[in-house]
Design a protein around this motif. Structure first.
Motif, PDB file in Angstrom:
ATOM      1  N   LEU A   1       1.154  -1.105   0.039  1.00  0.00           N
ATOM      2  CA  LEU A   1       0.199  -0.289  -0.395  1.00  0.00           C
ATOM      3  C   LEU A   1       0.787   1.038  -0.047  1.00  0.00           C
ATOM      4  CD1 LEU A   1      -2.874   1.109   0.282  1.00  0.00           C
ATOM      5  CD2 LEU A   1      -2.495   0.968   2.612  1.00  0.00           C
ATOM      6  N   ASN A   2       0.354   2.378  -1.037  1.00  0.00           N
ATOM      7  CA  ASN A   2       1.360   3.481  -0.998  1.00  0.00           C
ATOM      8  C   ASN A   2       0.607   4.150  -0.794  1.00  0.00           C
ATOM      9  OD1 ASN A   2       2.726   5.718  -3.047  1.00  0.00           O
ATOM     10  ND2 ASN A   2       4.527   4.358  -2.174  1.00  0.00           N
ATOM     11  N   LEU A   3       1.228   4.765  -0.100  1.00  0.00           N
ATOM     12  CA  LEU A   3       0.315   6.459  -0.147  1.00  0.00           C
ATOM     13  C   LEU A   3       0.676   7.629   0.081  1.00  0.00           C
ATOM     14  CD1 LEU A   3      -0.710   5.648   4.478  1.00  0.00           C
ATOM     15  CD2 LEU A   3      -1.853   5.221   1.500  1.00  0.00           C
ATOM     16  N   TRP A   4       0.588   8.382  -0.764  1.00  0.00           N
ATOM     17  CA  TRP A   4       1.429   9.438  -1.758  1.00  0.00           C
ATOM     18  C   TRP A   4       0.055  10.372  -2.671  1.00  0.00           C
ATOM     19  CZ3 TRP A   4      -0.172  10.636  -6.680  1.00  0.00           C
ATOM     20  CH2 TRP A   4      -1.234  10.885  -7.481  1.00  0.00           C
ATOM     21  N   ALA A   5       1.079  11.873  -2.318  1.00  0.00           N
ATOM     22  CA  ALA A   5       0.012  12.169  -2.998  1.00  0.00           C
ATOM     23  C   ALA A   5       1.127  13.207  -4.085  1.00  0.00           C
ATOM     24  CB  ALA A   5       0.453  13.909  -1.868  1.00  0.00           C
ATOM     25  N   SER A   6       0.539  13.799  -4.910  1.00  0.00           N
ATOM     26  CA  SER A   6       0.735  14.762  -6.159  1.00  0.00           C
ATOM     27  C   SER A   6       1.756  15.928  -6.178  1.00  0.00           C
ATOM     28  CB  SER A   6      -0.587  15.404  -7.254  1.00  0.00           C
ATOM     29  OG  SER A   6      -1.065  16.982  -6.631  1.00  0.00           O
TER      30      SER A   6
END
Length: 267
Positions: free
Chosen positions: A157-162
């Motif tokens: 699970l990869n938690l990311w933001a632009s």
């Protein structure tokens, strides 16, 4: 141990290690009675970190594309046993002619090891964080859960933001792993942004990712105590959290985590 628990920006495992070293340093300084053991302990720590890094690089050498990638410590690649052996060898070399420091150094190392062992044992008795049951949305608007996506497979699970530059830098690494590892499910959960923003970001950066989800209220980050992005969590096939990585993943650091998932697979 729930490795996503943190103190400030640091994972709890690092805090435990740091506290153990402080306890050992205190014991050593008390027994050495001002004989300069403080600088020796600091050198010992640096030798251990260097050894841990070099052994990790040796194990995953083929996955490092350049010398800069090897010396870039942000990927978090360290081998604990390599660091321990390096620290012990350096300690033996430093005290070979300094008899008065041998006893306080030995007790300092023993105190650190015992403190670390006791704290990690207590933490390991706690139940690890399970796979979240929160409802999440695909870009197309359909609702799903991580359990449905996993389908009984290990899950990354990869938690990311632009707005996060390290997130973009690690995306090609994760994209390649997703294509190469059909028996491991990769999920990319954007935190705090709208569907249109995510779609534009993927298109602009020519990313071809499966299982991209939107979490507009960053509920996953709150549930797992994530303090920064990118954060990547690694779950076993039965939905238990086995490990995590805070910050940008390199091909080598990701490979080491995937090896952990494979080793946890039932025979």
């Amino acid at each position: 141990m729930n490795s996503m628990m943190s103190i400030g920006p640091f994972p709890l495992a690092y805090a435990v290690l740091g506290l153990s070293l402080l306890i050992g340093a205190g014991v050593g300084r008390y027994l050495a009675k001002g004989q300069g053991i403080g600088s020796l302990l600091l050198d010992l720590l640096l030798a251990g970190v260097l050894g841990a890094r070099l052994v990790f690089i040796a194990l995953w050498f083929d996955l490092y594309p350049s010398l800069w990638a090897m010396i870039d410590l942000r990927d978090g690649g360290y081998n604990v046993w390599g660091g321990l052996v390096a620290a012990l060898l350096y300690a033996g070399w430093r005290v070979r002619l300094n008899v008065p420091l041998r006893r306080p150094l030995a007790w300092s190392l023993l105190a650190s090891v015992l403190a670390w062992g006791a704290m990690t044992t207590m933490l390991s008795m706690q139940k690890s964080a399970p796979l979240s049951a929160l409802p999440l949305q695909h870009l197309a608007g359909t609702t799903t859960t991580l359990g449905k996506l996993a389908e009984g497979k290990p899950l990354v699970l990869n938690l990311w933001a632009s707005w996060c530059p390290p997130c973009l830098r690690e995306m090609p690494v994760l994209q390649a792993a997703q294509a190469a590892e059909p028996n491991i499910r990769f999920v990319f959960a954007n935190q705090g942004e709208a569907n249109a923003v995510v779609e534009q970001y993927l298109h602009k950066n020519k990313l071809n990712l499966n299982h991209v989800l939107v979490d507009p209220f960053s509920l996953l980050a709150k549930e797992y105590g994530t303090v920064a992005f990118p954060s990547t969590l690694f779950f076993s096939a039965d939905g238990q959290l086995l490990g995590s990585h805070l910050g940008e993943l390199s091909a080598a650091s990701l490979a080491s985590k995937l090896q952990l998932l494979r080793s946890a697979q039932p025979e």
